[in-house]
Write an enzyme that holds these catalytic residues in place. Sequence first.
Site, PDB file in Angstrom:
ATOM      1  N   SER A  88       0.819  -1.204   0.000  1.00  0.00           N
ATOM      2  CA  SER A  88       0.000   0.000   0.000  1.00  0.00           C
ATOM      3  C   SER A  88       0.854   1.255   0.000  1.00  0.00           C
ATOM      4  O   SER A  88       1.634   1.492  -0.914  1.00  0.00           O
ATOM      5  CB  SER A  88      -0.970  -0.051   1.181  1.00  0.00           C
ATOM      6  OG  SER A  88      -1.935   0.960   1.090  1.00  0.00           O
ATOM      7  N   ASP A 225      -2.285   6.059  -3.760  1.00  0.00           N
ATOM      8  CA  ASP A 225      -1.123   5.403  -3.183  1.00  0.00           C
ATOM      9  C   ASP A 225      -0.729   4.249  -4.098  1.00  0.00           C
ATOM     10  O   ASP A 225      -1.245   4.122  -5.209  1.00  0.00           O
ATOM     11  CB  ASP A 225      -1.407   4.951  -1.747  1.00  0.00           C
ATOM     12  CG  ASP A 225      -2.540   3.939  -1.671  1.00  0.00           C
ATOM     13  OD1 ASP A 225      -3.311   3.826  -2.638  1.00  0.00           O
ATOM     14  OD2 ASP A 225      -2.664   3.257  -0.633  1.00  0.00           O
ATOM     15  N   ASP A 227      -1.306   1.049  -4.353  1.00  0.00           N
ATOM     16  CA  ASP A 227      -2.276   0.063  -4.843  1.00  0.00           C
ATOM     17  C   ASP A 227      -3.629   0.679  -5.152  1.00  0.00           C
ATOM     18  O   ASP A 227      -4.600  -0.038  -5.388  1.00  0.00           O
ATOM     19  CB  ASP A 227      -2.428  -1.088  -3.849  1.00  0.00           C
ATOM     20  CG  ASP A 227      -2.975  -0.648  -2.494  1.00  0.00           C
ATOM     21  OD1 ASP A 227      -2.734   0.499  -2.093  1.00  0.00           O
ATOM     22  OD2 ASP A 227      -3.644  -1.454  -1.828  1.00  0.00           O
ATOM     23  N   ASP A 229      -5.947   2.152  -3.457  1.00  0.00           N
ATOM     24  CA  ASP A 229      -7.127   2.059  -2.589  1.00  0.00           C
ATOM     25  C   ASP A 229      -7.363   3.387  -1.869  1.00  0.00           C
ATOM     26  O   ASP A 229      -8.370   3.554  -1.191  1.00  0.00           O
ATOM     27  CB  ASP A 229      -7.042   0.889  -1.607  1.00  0.00           C
ATOM     28  CG  ASP A 229      -5.931   1.021  -0.578  1.00  0.00           C
ATOM     29  OD1 ASP A 229      -5.090   1.942  -0.701  1.00  0.00           O
ATOM     30  OD2 ASP A 229      -5.888   0.196   0.355  1.00  0.00           O
TER      31      ASP A 229
END
Length: 433
Positions: A88, A225, A227, A229
């Site tokens: 992440s 960010d 990934d 999410d």
Amino acid sequence: MFGTSGIRGLYGSELDEKLALLVSNIFADNVVAVGRDIRKTGKPIAHAIFAGITSAGMDGIDIGIAPTPTVAFATKIRRIKGIMITASHNPPQYNGLKFFKDGIEIGRNAEREIEERYRRCETRLADWNKIGRLIKDDSFIAKHKDSVKSLVNIQKNKRVRVVIDSNGAGVVITPQLFREFGCDVISINDSIEGFSRPSEPNAKNLEGLSKKVIESGADFGIAHDGDADRCVIIDEHGEIVPFDVQLSIMIEHELERTRNKRIVSTIESSLIVREAVEKSGGELIVTPVGSSYVGEALERYNAIFGGEPCGEYIYQNGVHVPDGVLSAAKFLEIYLEKGRFSELKKKYKTYPIYRDKFHAQDRNGAIKRIKAQLRTEGRINEEDGVRVDEDDGWFLIRPSGTEPLIRLTMEYKDKDKLERKRAELVELIKKNL
């Protein structure tokens, strides 16, 4: 092994291919879709994961580079399991694994079962003629994009210029999505060969995006960010919309559209977030920090929306994990309906707020010592670290679920009171690290 969002650690010492192979083998009692962000260690970890899945006799679907919510979307529409290889917002030397089933992160009981079987080395090995297949399928990216388009109402009566700073897996979907919305898209930090800036989308790391928004005369900027999410908004003046204000804007937007007034947020929720829920006639359901807790509560209480003050938002009609792609589309919808974010954010009265983090190798031990020495007359909540609510503000001291850190968040209506409490709490934390 598991933190607030899957397994995460330094590559090579805390997380490696052996661990990835074993936990994926344990997890694979169904077809498993696998995606990854753009970290260099993602490829070797993916090879280990597919070995674990197929040796258990299950098929592995290789989505390739894809956002976390895309992997969750694949598990939702196919009723399968999923693993996302990502750390992440953590630095590139970290990597991690997030586990999904039917569009949501697996629960704590499932995590504990994986941990117990891992400690017992309880793996499965299929017969030679029942080994699973490795199937490449990147069609879920387009399907996720189409799903996002179906969940927003984008009026194409105005040409909007948007700077998109993907800096990770979001590059495979968000810029193209906005082009299909009719936007004039300027894409930066869009390599798939590694991060162009630190992954965490905070004000310091987004200085390049802020500068580009101003230089290009863009209407606003979007950052993800690693990934995708998370979704963070920069207004037309190059200023980041404060996370608590951003969350409040989204809460009011969602509550305007439904008679369902249940909202989920975490123990870290600020005063303005709570005021936004109350002003819109909503009911706030509070959970510990972590997207898995928010997603579980959203399903348990049939809430319309759940969010955290870090740019992570979950929608009832989407996947029940944070979806930075859908969030970006929702903010475009808000912009077209309500105008510039620089003006919109003025509606929200903010209070002095302070956030800090402290390195702690034994973070749980540090929290125990801090709790034992804390003296307060406020209302104490120990569900996640320790939160103390007073008449004119609050503070939260909690161990990070993903890094060896103690995090401090505090908010008071009076700046001088905030400074006095800050000095007191920082001293308490430092002497107990």
